[in-house]
Scaffold this motif. Structure first.
Motif, PDB file in Angstrom:
ATOM      1  N   TYR A 162       0.825  -1.211   0.000  1.00 14.82           N
ATOM      2  CA  TYR A 162       0.000   0.000   0.000  1.00 14.82           C
ATOM      3  C   TYR A 162       0.859   1.262   0.000  1.00 14.82           C
ATOM      4  O   TYR A 162       0.407   2.323  -0.422  1.00 14.82           O
ATOM      5  CB  TYR A 162      -0.953   0.006   1.187  1.00 14.82           C
ATOM      6  N   THR A 163       2.099   1.141   0.465  1.00 11.59           N
ATOM      7  CA  THR A 163       2.998   2.292   0.453  1.00 11.59           C
ATOM      8  C   THR A 163       3.619   2.495  -0.919  1.00 11.59           C
ATOM      9  O   THR A 163       3.644   3.605  -1.454  1.00 11.59           O
ATOM     10  CB  THR A 163       4.125   2.095   1.487  1.00 11.59           C
ATOM     11  N   GLN A 168      -1.576   1.759  -8.122  1.00  9.45           N
ATOM     12  CA  GLN A 168      -2.094   0.486  -8.632  1.00  9.45           C
ATOM     13  C   GLN A 168      -3.175  -0.080  -7.717  1.00  9.45           C
ATOM     14  O   GLN A 168      -4.195  -0.589  -8.187  1.00  9.45           O
ATOM     15  CB  GLN A 168      -0.950  -0.529  -8.770  1.00  9.45           C
ATOM     16  N   MET A 169      -2.947  -0.001  -6.400  1.00  9.37           N
ATOM     17  CA  MET A 169      -3.924  -0.533  -5.458  1.00  9.37           C
ATOM     18  C   MET A 169      -5.240   0.230  -5.547  1.00  9.37           C
ATOM     19  O   MET A 169      -6.319  -0.347  -5.429  1.00  9.37           O
ATOM     20  CB  MET A 169      -3.375  -0.479  -4.032  1.00  9.37           C
ATOM     21  N   ALA A 170      -5.174   1.541  -5.770  1.00 12.09           N
ATOM     22  CA  ALA A 170      -6.388   2.341  -5.882  1.00 12.09           C
ATOM     23  C   ALA A 170      -7.226   1.890  -7.071  1.00 12.09           C
ATOM     24  O   ALA A 170      -8.466   1.849  -6.996  1.00 12.09           O
ATOM     25  CB  ALA A 170      -6.030   3.818  -6.020  1.00 12.09           C
ATOM     26  N   ALA A 176      -9.523   5.370  -3.528  1.00 16.94           N
ATOM     27  CA  ALA A 176      -8.314   6.181  -3.578  1.00 16.94           C
ATOM     28  C   ALA A 176      -7.474   6.041  -2.311  1.00 16.94           C
ATOM     29  O   ALA A 176      -6.241   6.040  -2.365  1.00 16.94           O
ATOM     30  CB  ALA A 176      -8.681   7.648  -3.804  1.00 16.94           C
ATOM     31  N   THR A 177      -8.139   5.918  -1.177  1.00 10.97           N
ATOM     32  CA  THR A 177      -7.452   5.776   0.098  1.00 10.97           C
ATOM     33  C   THR A 177      -7.826   4.450   0.742  1.00 10.97           C
ATOM     34  O   THR A 177      -9.019   4.166   0.907  1.00 10.97           O
ATOM     35  CB  THR A 177      -7.829   6.921   1.059  1.00 10.97           C
ATOM     36  N   PRO A 178      -6.848   3.602   1.086  1.00 13.18           N
ATOM     37  CA  PRO A 178      -7.176   2.317   1.713  1.00 13.18           C
ATOM     38  C   PRO A 178      -7.978   2.501   2.989  1.00 13.18           C
ATOM     39  O   PRO A 178      -7.713   3.400   3.788  1.00 13.18           O
ATOM     40  CB  PRO A 178      -5.794   1.718   2.020  1.00 13.18           C
ATOM     41  N   GLN A 179      -8.967   1.641   3.161  1.00 11.42           N
ATOM     42  CA  GLN A 179      -9.791   1.646   4.363  1.00 11.42           C
ATOM     43  C   GLN A 179      -9.269   0.601   5.354  1.00 11.42           C
ATOM     44  O   GLN A 179      -8.434  -0.234   5.004  1.00 11.42           O
ATOM     45  CB  GLN A 179     -11.249   1.359   4.002  1.00 11.42           C
ATOM     46  N   ASP A 180      -9.778   0.650   6.585  1.00 14.17           N
ATOM     47  CA  ASP A 180      -9.344  -0.322   7.592  1.00 14.17           C
ATOM     48  C   ASP A 180      -9.555  -1.751   7.103  1.00 14.17           C
ATOM     49  O   ASP A 180      -8.723  -2.636   7.344  1.00 14.17           O
ATOM     50  CB  ASP A 180     -10.112  -0.104   8.897  1.00 14.17           C
TER      51      ASP A 180
END
Length: 213
Positions: A162-163, A168-170, A176-180
């Motif tokens: 995620y860092t 790509q993860m988005a 756009a922002t990873p959730q818990d």
């Protein structure tokens, strides 16, 4: 340390982490850090003397959580519990320190040329201890005879996804922002892959390799 000084240091370091994460070291201007922190530019130089020193302090701020994560890997513990706790701790770092994590990863991708010597020494010692813990488990037949160095490299790279691969993860997750929930799922998936991969032969044959879900 006075409360005012401590408060200003915190504001500046937080702002610097965000600016360095977004623009890199060369693209970051001290005036932008000061503006984001809401302090006079002179305060940056009063507390840190230079942009280089401020950048070094941001990097050093990432070492403590890394060492805390490594503390859960102990040769005397059960490998399944230890590896799960270690993976979860590293994912938690990415969740709780997204800006510093990005700055740190970016510096490593550039060869770590600006890592303070103190930071290098601590990271080298951490890496050696982690690998020796894995090697001890291998020697005692508690995990499969995989290469401990490459196993540790795999865990490091997987927990930095995620860092390092935010764009790509988005697109994969549509967020756009990873959730818990994303971080929790990442920890569970990486844990399962690692534990299935290092399960001793006898355990794999019985298809029994217990870890908390």
């Amino acid at each position: 340390m006075s409360r005012i000084r401590q408060h200003n240091l915190h504001l500046i370091l937080q702002a610097a982490s965000a600016e360095f994460a977004a623009k890199g070291f060369d693209g970051t201007q001290t005036r932008d850090i000061a503006s984001r922190a809401g302090v006079p530019k002179a305060n940056l130089y009063y507390y840190f003397q230079s942009k280089e020193n401020l950048y070094a302090q941001v990097l050093l701020g990432f070492v403590k959580p890394l060492l805390q994560a490594s503390a859960v890997l102990r040769e005397s513990d059960d490998p399944a519990s230890g590896l799960q706790a270690y993976i979860s701790a590293r994912i938690r770092i990415a969740r709780e320190h997204p800006h510093i994590a990005k700055v740190f990863s970016g510096e490593l991708l550039l060869g770590g040329k600006q890592l303070p010597e103190e930071c290098r020494d601590l990271l080298y010692a951490e890496a050696r201890r982690n690998v020796e813990c894995l090697r001890s488990w291998i020697d005692r037949g508690l995990i499969a005879p995989v290469d401990p160095q490459h196993l540790m490299l795999f865990i490091w790279s997987a927990t930095r996804t995620y860092t390092n691969l935010g764009w790509q993860m988005a697109h994969i997750t549509g967020c756009a922002t990873p959730q818990d929930e994303d971080y929790d799922n990442a920890a569970a998936t990486i844990t399962r892959l690692v534990l299935d991969g290092v399960a001793p032969a006898a355990v794999r044959e019985d298809r029994v390799w217990l870890f908390a879900t």
